[in-house]
Design an enzyme around this catalytic site. Structure first.
Site, PDB file in Angstrom:
ATOM      1  N   CYS A  38      28.406  41.177  35.630  1.00 20.26           N
ATOM      2  CA  CYS A  38      27.012  40.751  35.466  1.00 20.26           C
ATOM      3  C   CYS A  38      26.729  40.255  34.051  1.00 20.26           C
ATOM      4  O   CYS A  38      27.485  40.507  33.120  1.00 20.26           O
ATOM      5  CB  CYS A  38      26.068  41.933  35.713  1.00 20.26           C
ATOM      6  SG  CYS A  38      26.195  42.678  37.339  1.00 20.26           S
ATOM      7  N   CYS A  42      20.960  41.557  33.891  1.00 24.54           N
ATOM      8  CA  CYS A  42      20.894  41.805  35.337  1.00 24.54           C
ATOM      9  C   CYS A  42      19.975  42.976  35.652  1.00 24.54           C
ATOM     10  O   CYS A  42      20.042  44.031  35.010  1.00 24.54           O
ATOM     11  CB  CYS A  42      22.290  42.091  35.884  1.00 24.54           C
ATOM     12  SG  CYS A  42      22.304  42.180  37.689  1.00 24.54           S
ATOM     13  N   CYS A  69      28.216  38.651  40.146  1.00 30.19           N
ATOM     14  CA  CYS A  69      27.063  39.271  40.799  1.00 30.19           C
ATOM     15  C   CYS A  69      26.246  38.213  41.539  1.00 30.19           C
ATOM     16  O   CYS A  69      25.982  37.131  41.007  1.00 30.19           O
ATOM     17  CB  CYS A  69      26.206  39.951  39.735  1.00 30.19           C
ATOM     18  SG  CYS A  69      24.612  40.535  40.340  1.00 30.19           S
ATOM     19  N   CYS A  72      22.474  38.054  39.507  1.00 30.28           N
ATOM     20  CA  CYS A  72      22.257  37.428  38.186  1.00 30.28           C
ATOM     21  C   CYS A  72      23.138  36.195  37.942  1.00 30.28           C
ATOM     22  O   CYS A  72      22.995  35.533  36.917  1.00 30.28           O
ATOM     23  CB  CYS A  72      22.442  38.449  37.065  1.00 30.28           C
ATOM     24  SG  CYS A  72      24.158  38.973  36.809  1.00 30.28           S
TER      25      CYS A  72
END
Length: 201
Positions: A38, A42, A69, A72
């Site tokens: 991430c 995030c 992810c 994000c």
């Protein structure tokens, strides 16, 4: 720590916990337990500090087989649905003994329960909970064949500690109770051949 990794300083940890957008681009963090990486900003729930690895570049996290992810988008691109679902099935395959719920899987994979349920069904043709049951039952079948554990012990070891429920679920899916299955399969082995019966062709 590998060359590509950065130390997890208190400053970086604070940036992750506080979803500090000003650190985006400075580093990326990956979570060992979920296989996801991430941006610091995030909004997903922060993992435990000991489960984190920190990278300078997204490419370094990808090279270590972490997936971006879905929430994000650390690579700037949307994670394809089949990759997202593969991430969830891998998690179930490794953690089927745990108390898994749709909400937990959604949180782990950084999506919403509704979206996960719908996407999983479209990609896999079954729901996440059906996949969990299927995985547990496959492991249960293996143990009934390969061990002399009691039915209750087998159920417990695959995450189905309620024995009556385990027996009912097993019979519904195989056509046999766990004990019938064990006897049938051992007889088939002794007679030199084993044929799996699909009760729902």
């Amino acid at each position: 720590m590998k060359k590509s990794e950065l130390p997890i300083t208190d400053e970086k940890w604070r940036a992750i916990v506080e979803n500090d957008k000003s650190y985006d681009g400075e580093f990326f963090y990956a979570v060992k337990t979920t296989g996801i990486f991430c941006r610091p900003s995030c909004k997903s729930r922060p993992p435990k500090r000991e489960n984190i690895r920190v990278f300078k570049k997204a490419e370094q996290a990808l090279a270590e087989h972490f997936r971006p992810c879905k929430r994000c988008k650390p690579t700037g691109q949307k994670l394809p649905d089949h990759e997202w679902i593969a991430l969830v099935t891998e998690y179930v395959d490794s953690n089927y003994k745990e108390n898994l719920t749709l909400h937990l899987l959604a949180e782990m994979s950084h999506g919403s329960p509704y979206h996960l349920h719908r996407t999983f069904k479209r990609v896999m043709d079954i729901t996440p909970m059906e996949y969990i049951q299927q995985t547990r039952l496959e492991h249960a079948k293996q143990q009934l064949m390969d061990s002399d554990k009691s039915v209750a012990e087998v159920g417990e070891s695959v995450g189905l500690s309620n024995t009556p429920y385990f027996i009912t679920l097993f019979k519904k899916n195989t056509g046999y109770t766990p004990l019938q299955y064990r006897h049938l399969k051992s007889e088939k082995l002794q007679s030199g051949g084993i044929h799996y019966v699909n009760p729902n062709p």
